[in-house]
Structure formats: C-alpha cells, structure tokens
Design a protein around this motif. Sequence first.
Motif, PDB file in Angstrom:
ATOM      1  N   ASP A 133       0.830  -1.213   0.000  1.00 42.80           N
ATOM      2  CA  ASP A 133       0.000   0.000   0.000  1.00 42.80           C
ATOM      3  C   ASP A 133       0.859   1.255   0.000  1.00 42.80           C
ATOM      4  OD1 ASP A 133      -2.324  -1.433  -0.057  1.00 42.80           O
ATOM      5  OD2 ASP A 133      -2.882  -1.068   2.030  1.00 42.80           O
ATOM      6  N   ARG A 134       1.894   1.259   0.813  1.00 39.99           N
ATOM      7  CA  ARG A 134       2.763   2.442   0.874  1.00 39.99           C
ATOM      8  C   ARG A 134       3.511   2.642  -0.441  1.00 39.99           C
ATOM      9  NH1 ARG A 134       3.221   5.031   5.484  1.00 39.99           N
ATOM     10  NH2 ARG A 134       5.209   5.963   4.858  1.00 39.99           N
ATOM     11  N   LEU A 135       3.967   1.572  -1.035  1.00 39.19           N
ATOM     12  CA  LEU A 135       4.680   1.683  -2.309  1.00 39.19           C
ATOM     13  C   LEU A 135       3.754   2.222  -3.393  1.00 39.19           C
ATOM     14  CD1 LEU A 135       6.738  -1.632  -2.193  1.00 39.19           C
ATOM     15  CD2 LEU A 135       7.647   0.705  -1.981  1.00 39.19           C
ATOM     16  N   ARG A 136       2.501   1.770  -3.394  1.00 40.02           N
ATOM     17  CA  ARG A 136       1.545   2.267  -4.390  1.00 40.02           C
ATOM     18  C   ARG A 136       1.293   3.759  -4.218  1.00 40.02           C
ATOM     19  NH1 ARG A 136      -0.885  -3.026  -4.144  1.00 40.02           N
ATOM     20  NH2 ARG A 136      -1.983  -2.485  -2.211  1.00 40.02           N
ATOM     21  N   ARG A 137       1.386   4.232  -2.983  1.00 41.05           N
ATOM     22  CA  ARG A 137       1.171   5.648  -2.700  1.00 41.05           C
ATOM     23  C   ARG A 137       2.446   6.470  -2.840  1.00 41.05           C
ATOM     24  NH1 ARG A 137      -2.779   5.339   2.596  1.00 41.05           N
ATOM     25  NH2 ARG A 137      -1.737   7.312   3.061  1.00 41.05           N
ATOM     26  N   GLY A 138       3.544   5.829  -3.218  1.00 42.69           N
ATOM     27  CA  GLY A 138       4.802   6.538  -3.390  1.00 42.69           C
ATOM     28  C   GLY A 138       5.467   6.917  -2.081  1.00 42.69           C
ATOM     29  N   GLU A 139       5.170   6.174  -0.996  1.00 39.65           N
ATOM     30  CA  GLU A 139       5.702   6.485   0.327  1.00 39.65           C
ATOM     31  C   GLU A 139       6.810   5.511   0.711  1.00 39.65           C
ATOM     32  OE1 GLU A 139       1.527   8.364   2.062  1.00 39.65           O
ATOM     33  OE2 GLU A 139       2.060   6.307   2.529  1.00 39.65           O
ATOM     34  N   ASP A 140       7.650   5.957   1.626  1.00 36.06           N
ATOM     35  CA  ASP A 140       8.819   5.178   2.001  1.00 36.06           C
ATOM     36  C   ASP A 140       8.424   3.973   2.862  1.00 36.06           C
ATOM     37  OD1 ASP A 140      11.487   4.470   2.063  1.00 36.06           O
ATOM     38  OD2 ASP A 140      12.173   6.496   2.565  1.00 36.06           O
ATOM     39  N   VAL A 141       9.313   2.987   2.913  1.00 36.30           N
ATOM     40  CA  VAL A 141       9.039   1.740   3.636  1.00 36.30           C
ATOM     41  C   VAL A 141      10.265   1.315   4.445  1.00 36.30           C
ATOM     42  CG1 VAL A 141       7.228   0.848   2.114  1.00 36.30           C
ATOM     43  CG2 VAL A 141       9.630   0.466   1.523  1.00 36.30           C
ATOM     44  N   VAL A 142      10.908   2.282   5.097  1.00 38.92           N
ATOM     45  CA  VAL A 142      12.123   1.972   5.859  1.00 38.92           C
ATOM     46  C   VAL A 142      11.835   0.924   6.929  1.00 38.92           C
ATOM     47  CG1 VAL A 142      13.930   2.910   7.348  1.00 38.92           C
ATOM     48  CG2 VAL A 142      13.059   4.274   5.434  1.00 38.92           C
ATOM     49  N   GLY A 143      10.798   1.148   7.731  1.00 38.92           N
ATOM     50  CA  GLY A 143      10.489   0.238   8.822  1.00 38.92           C
ATOM     51  C   GLY A 143       9.966  -1.101   8.343  1.00 38.92           C
ATOM     52  N   LEU A 144       9.063  -1.103   7.374  1.00 42.61           N
ATOM     53  CA  LEU A 144       8.507  -2.356   6.871  1.00 42.61           C
ATOM     54  C   LEU A 144       9.561  -3.185   6.145  1.00 42.61           C
ATOM     55  CD1 LEU A 144       5.089  -0.901   5.733  1.00 42.61           C
ATOM     56  CD2 LEU A 144       5.394  -2.706   7.443  1.00 42.61           C
ATOM     57  N   SER A 145      10.485  -2.530   5.469  1.00 37.25           N
ATOM     58  CA  SER A 145      11.601  -3.253   4.844  1.00 37.25           C
ATOM     59  C   SER A 145      12.495  -3.864   5.911  1.00 37.25           C
ATOM     60  CB  SER A 145      12.411  -2.308   3.953  1.00 37.25           C
ATOM     61  OG  SER A 145      11.623  -1.768   2.922  1.00 37.25           O
ATOM     62  N   LEU A 146      12.647  -3.161   7.028  1.00 45.03           N
ATOM     63  CA  LEU A 146      13.428  -3.702   8.135  1.00 45.03           C
ATOM     64  C   LEU A 146      12.770  -4.965   8.691  1.00 45.03           C
ATOM     65  CD1 LEU A 146      15.642  -3.690  10.276  1.00 45.03           C
ATOM     66  CD2 LEU A 146      14.347  -1.923  11.515  1.00 45.03           C
ATOM     67  N   VAL A 147      11.443  -4.983   8.764  1.00 46.96           N
ATOM     68  CA  VAL A 147      10.753  -6.197   9.219  1.00 46.96           C
ATOM     69  C   VAL A 147      11.117  -7.379   8.320  1.00 46.96           C
ATOM     70  CG1 VAL A 147       8.512  -7.301   9.576  1.00 46.96           C
ATOM     71  CG2 VAL A 147       8.850  -4.919  10.258  1.00 46.96           C
ATOM     72  N   SER A 148      11.072  -7.160   7.005  1.00 47.80           N
ATOM     73  CA  SER A 148      11.419  -8.238   6.070  1.00 47.80           C
ATOM     74  C   SER A 148      12.883  -8.642   6.215  1.00 47.80           C
ATOM     75  CB  SER A 148      11.131  -7.799   4.631  1.00 47.80           C
ATOM     76  OG  SER A 148       9.746  -7.596   4.430  1.00 47.80           O
ATOM     77  N   ALA A 149      13.764  -7.664   6.445  1.00 48.47           N
ATOM     78  CA  ALA A 149      15.179  -7.977   6.627  1.00 48.47           C
ATOM     79  C   ALA A 149      15.415  -8.752   7.918  1.00 48.47           C
ATOM     80  CB  ALA A 149      15.996  -6.685   6.618  1.00 48.47           C
ATOM     81  N   LEU A 150      14.702  -8.405   8.976  1.00 50.41           N
ATOM     82  CA  LEU A 150      14.802  -9.145  10.238  1.00 50.41           C
ATOM     83  C   LEU A 150      14.350 -10.593  10.050  1.00 50.41           C
ATOM     84  CD1 LEU A 150      13.443  -6.333  12.539  1.00 50.41           C
ATOM     85  CD2 LEU A 150      15.642  -7.478  12.907  1.00 50.41           C
ATOM     86  N   TRP A 151      13.292 -10.790   9.277  1.00 51.34           N
ATOM     87  CA  TRP A 151      12.820 -12.143   8.985  1.00 51.34           C
ATOM     88  C   TRP A 151      13.893 -12.928   8.235  1.00 51.34           C
ATOM     89  CZ3 TRP A 151       9.229 -13.786   4.514  1.00 51.34           C
ATOM     90  CH2 TRP A 151       8.756 -15.082   4.711  1.00 51.34           C
ATOM     91  N   CYS A 152      14.533 -12.282   7.264  1.00 49.83           N
ATOM     92  CA  CYS A 152      15.617 -12.924   6.522  1.00 49.83           C
ATOM     93  C   CYS A 152      16.774 -13.273   7.450  1.00 49.83           C
ATOM     94  CB  CYS A 152      16.087 -11.991   5.399  1.00 49.83           C
ATOM     95  SG  CYS A 152      17.499 -12.603   4.464  1.00 49.83           S
ATOM     96  N   ARG A 153      17.178 -12.316   8.276  1.00 44.33           N
ATOM     97  CA  ARG A 153      18.295 -12.558   9.200  1.00 44.33           C
ATOM     98  C   ARG A 153      17.961 -13.715  10.158  1.00 44.33           C
ATOM     99  NH1 ARG A 153      20.916 -14.301  12.276  1.00 44.33           N
ATOM    100  NH2 ARG A 153      22.315 -13.433  13.863  1.00 44.33           N
ATOM    101  N   TYR A 154      16.728 -13.781  10.619  1.00 45.12           N
ATOM    102  CA  TYR A 154      16.265 -14.859  11.495  1.00 45.12           C
ATOM    103  C   TYR A 154      16.478 -16.219  10.838  1.00 45.12           C
ATOM    104  CZ  TYR A 154      12.499 -17.752  13.601  1.00 45.12           C
ATOM    105  OH  TYR A 154      11.738 -18.753  14.167  1.00 45.12           O
ATOM    106  N   PHE A 155      16.212 -16.290   9.534  1.00 45.64           N
ATOM    107  CA  PHE A 155      16.294 -17.572   8.855  1.00 45.64           C
ATOM    108  C   PHE A 155      17.718 -18.008   8.540  1.00 45.64           C
ATOM    109  CE2 PHE A 155      11.763 -18.204   8.319  1.00 45.64           C
ATOM    110  CZ  PHE A 155      11.718 -19.594   8.391  1.00 45.64           C
ATOM    111  N   ASP A 156      18.706 -17.212   8.923  1.00 48.81           N
ATOM    112  CA  ASP A 156      20.067 -17.731   8.856  1.00 48.81           C
ATOM    113  C   ASP A 156      20.261 -18.841   9.884  1.00 48.81           C
ATOM    114  OD1 ASP A 156      22.892 -17.504   7.848  1.00 48.81           O
ATOM    115  OD2 ASP A 156      23.226 -17.166   9.995  1.00 48.81           O
TER     116      ASP A 156
END
Length: 493
Positions: A391-414
């Motif tokens: 939704d934020r991407l469609r509105r042209g808004e930043d996703v610093v925090g939500l991208s961090l959530v995805s990165a934390l999930w990736c780091r967890y799966f190491d």
Amino acid sequence: MTCKLSLATLDQAAATAAVPAYGRNSLTAGILHFGVGNFHRAHQAVYLDDLFNSGRDHDWAIVGAGMLPSDAAMRDKLGAQDYLTTVVEQDINRTAARVTGPMVDMLPVGDAAAIITALANPSIRIASLTITEGGYFIDAEGRFNPAHPAIFADSQNPDAPTTVFGLIIAGLKARRDKGIAPFTVMSCDNIPHNGKVTSNAVVGLARLSDPALADWIAQNVSFPNSMVDRITPATGTREIAFLRETFGIEDNWPVFCEEFKQWVMEDKFPTGRPALETVGVQFVPDVAPYELMKIRILNGGHAAIAYPAALLDIHFVHEAMEEPLVRNFLAKLERDEIIPVVPPVPDTNIDDYFKLIERRFSNPKIGDTIPRLAQDGSNRQPKFILPSTADRLRRGEDVVGLSLVSALWCRYFDGTTDSGSPIVFNDASADRLQAAARKAKTDPDAFLAFPDIFGDVAKSELFRKRFAHALKMLWEKGTRRTLELYLADQLAE
C-alpha cells in the motif's frame, strides 16, 4: 485435592471455576467445526457457552471435525473429558477459570464418510473453520491456488476428499441432491475477507471437477466475512501444571487466553444462526474496515516484533514489550508506516486501538511466546506485513520500517540469534527460506525471489534498496544497533 475434568466432576470443579449452567442433555448440534484448536475453544466456543448459559439456542452446539494428526490428538484428549475445556482468562490484574461445554462430539479424524454424513444432516446449519492462515491454498496476492497438490488430488477424487474444502463440497453436494438447504460456511481465521477467500477455495475446487455444482454453490451458499480476535498462546506443561496447582483441575488440554475478545461479523445466515449478538458479537454490514485494522495493527504488530525479539534471545512477548528497543520499534513502525495506510473504522479511534494492542501485548500473565509469533512466517508475512508495504509503495511512500521487518525475517532464517544460539524453525517453507537467507548475505535479492510470498513488492526498486541496506546493517552491526539506527531515523542513510 484435584479433580479430573469430566461431566461427572463438574460439581467439584465448581469450587474454583465457573461451570456450565446448562446440562449436556439439553444440547443438540447445529454447527460442525473444522479445527478444534486453542483459538476456537477460547473464542467461538466461549461465545456459545455464554449464549447457552443464558438459556438460549441450545440447538446450536458444536460437533468437531478434522483431518490432521493434531486433530486426532485433540479428539483423544477432549473425548477423555467429555469434550469439556477449561478456559483460563488472564488479565494483568485478574485470573479466572471457567469450564465450557458447547461441544457435544468430535467425529473420527480423517473419516471423510462420517464427516460428509454429518454435513448432510439438516440439523447442521453452519460449517465453521479455524484451519490457520496457511490452510486456504492462497498465494501472496490472496488468490486461490488450484495447482496445489492437495487441491489437485481432491479434484481427481471428489467423493473421497482429504481437504476441508473437499469435505465441505461433498457435504453441500449431498444436501443439494437430497433437497436440503445448504449450510452457511463461516471462516473464523485471521485472513482479510476470510469469507470471500473461503468462497474462492470452495467454489474454485468444485469447479475443477463439477462446474454445475460450483455454480450452485456460488449462487446458494453464504460465506459471511468475519473478524476474530483473542490472544491465545499454545498450551504446554506449564499451563497444565498452573491449572492443576491453582484451580485444582486436571485438564488434558486447557486453554489460556487474555480477557479481551472480539468478534465482528456480517449477518448472512440464510438457514439461521445463534443469537450471538446477545453475548457481545457485533453484526455489521461491512467487516472489511474492522478486519483490516486488526490484521494490520495487531497481527502485523505480532509479526513485526517476532524476529527482532527472537534475534535478541527474548522468549516471551511481554518480555519483548519490556525491552525499550522492541517496544519503541513497534510504536514507530505502527505510527509511521502501518496506521497511516489503515482506512477509518466506524466508531473507532485507531490510535486508541493501538494503545489497547500495546497493553495486550504487555500482559505478563498470558505467557505468549516469541517462537509462536515467529512460526509460519511464509504464510503470515504475506498477510500481515507485506500488504502494508504494498500500500505504501503504491502511494509513493517510504518503507524503511517495513523493509526492516522483512530484513529481520531474513536474518532470522540464517538460523542463529545474535548471541549465536540456534533457532528452531516452525515453517513449511523453512528449507527454502534458510537457503535463500544464507545466499542473501551476498545477494539480498535471493531472499525476495519467492513470488508466492513477496508478490509485486519484490519488484519495487525502493523496497529492494531498503531491504538490502537493512539486512547489511543487521549483519554488520547486529539487531540492537540496527534498531537504534531506525529509531533515530538514520537507517535509510
């Protein structure tokens, strides 16, 4: 002195717990429920218990059904205590136990013929489901997946189904052929537009083998949308021992939950329904605003704190909320990125709703665990986190925090926490996620290469950039320092 829970020992249990004010012999089944787990017994069954205690609608008792090995274990444990359940409600300042009794039977697990026969019985007017977010055969965009092996198998053998949806179709077919009005199909799972999703699964599967039946279902069967809410942790030896020591009740599988509960539903029940509005259920013309608020803010909040807490070796949810970095991360993420893309909800202040969520997450008595929140991320992330990102991407808004959530999930799966402790995964996609997470150390896009999870979000250059930078910081500086950078608005630099 303790008592083993059963109908014969209710008088003893009444010394420390509330017990049903109705007799089991006054109940007849009107609902067949798939997925007799903790949430169902803490939510739908409690509302029905309240209703039956008021003296009303005793023809709406529950018959349980299931197809999984876990369902068989539940049947054995509940059957040994006459299908009674002890529900322990825990608020910050209060703990109370009640014995609930709206279930009158549970069918032999995996016995398709018995389940179909029960579904064809005219007394069953609702088939309800709590089969988890992963049980609906949908992709990252919420579309029904007709190519799933289990769905394909049922399409080839519609008279011997092995999925819940195949059983529902067979039950509906039997009713149609006998001239019996169809039952309502009521999802009680945490999925946006859960009624529509269920309809897509049932009609979609039927269309693969019997297009005429699919058309009949689409035209005649009701699938009301609903929003359900109650934090209900898994039951373990800790909970069983607490119930025995505190209340003197031996229960094979008690349920512990918070005091708060909510159920918002569309009133679309052509063959009738219990008078649940008399015990607190909200019937509304449109559930969508309520469910979107809950799924994005509460379920999204759970999904957001699961992985930083796990990487910091935090076990309980209330302990995560006691860690300022995690609590402040959640608050900033919700207020900056999630709540701004949640539409208004009738008669609801969304900021106050989030304050309530913070209080509920902080309840130390619940004993909800980070491993429970972290499980099944391959199903939960696409439903609870990535829609806000999209939704934020469609509105042209930043996703610093939500991208961090995805990165934390990736780091967890190491596979290890920041301290080096091993992580035990509980996810059907764990193998592919771990392989991708390890590749992502040098190629961040490797973790985003799952269209069934990330969908169109992974096509966004901004998201990929934010994800890659957040993941780099997690590996170079660790979870704690990365959260500090985010809270200081320095993570995007």
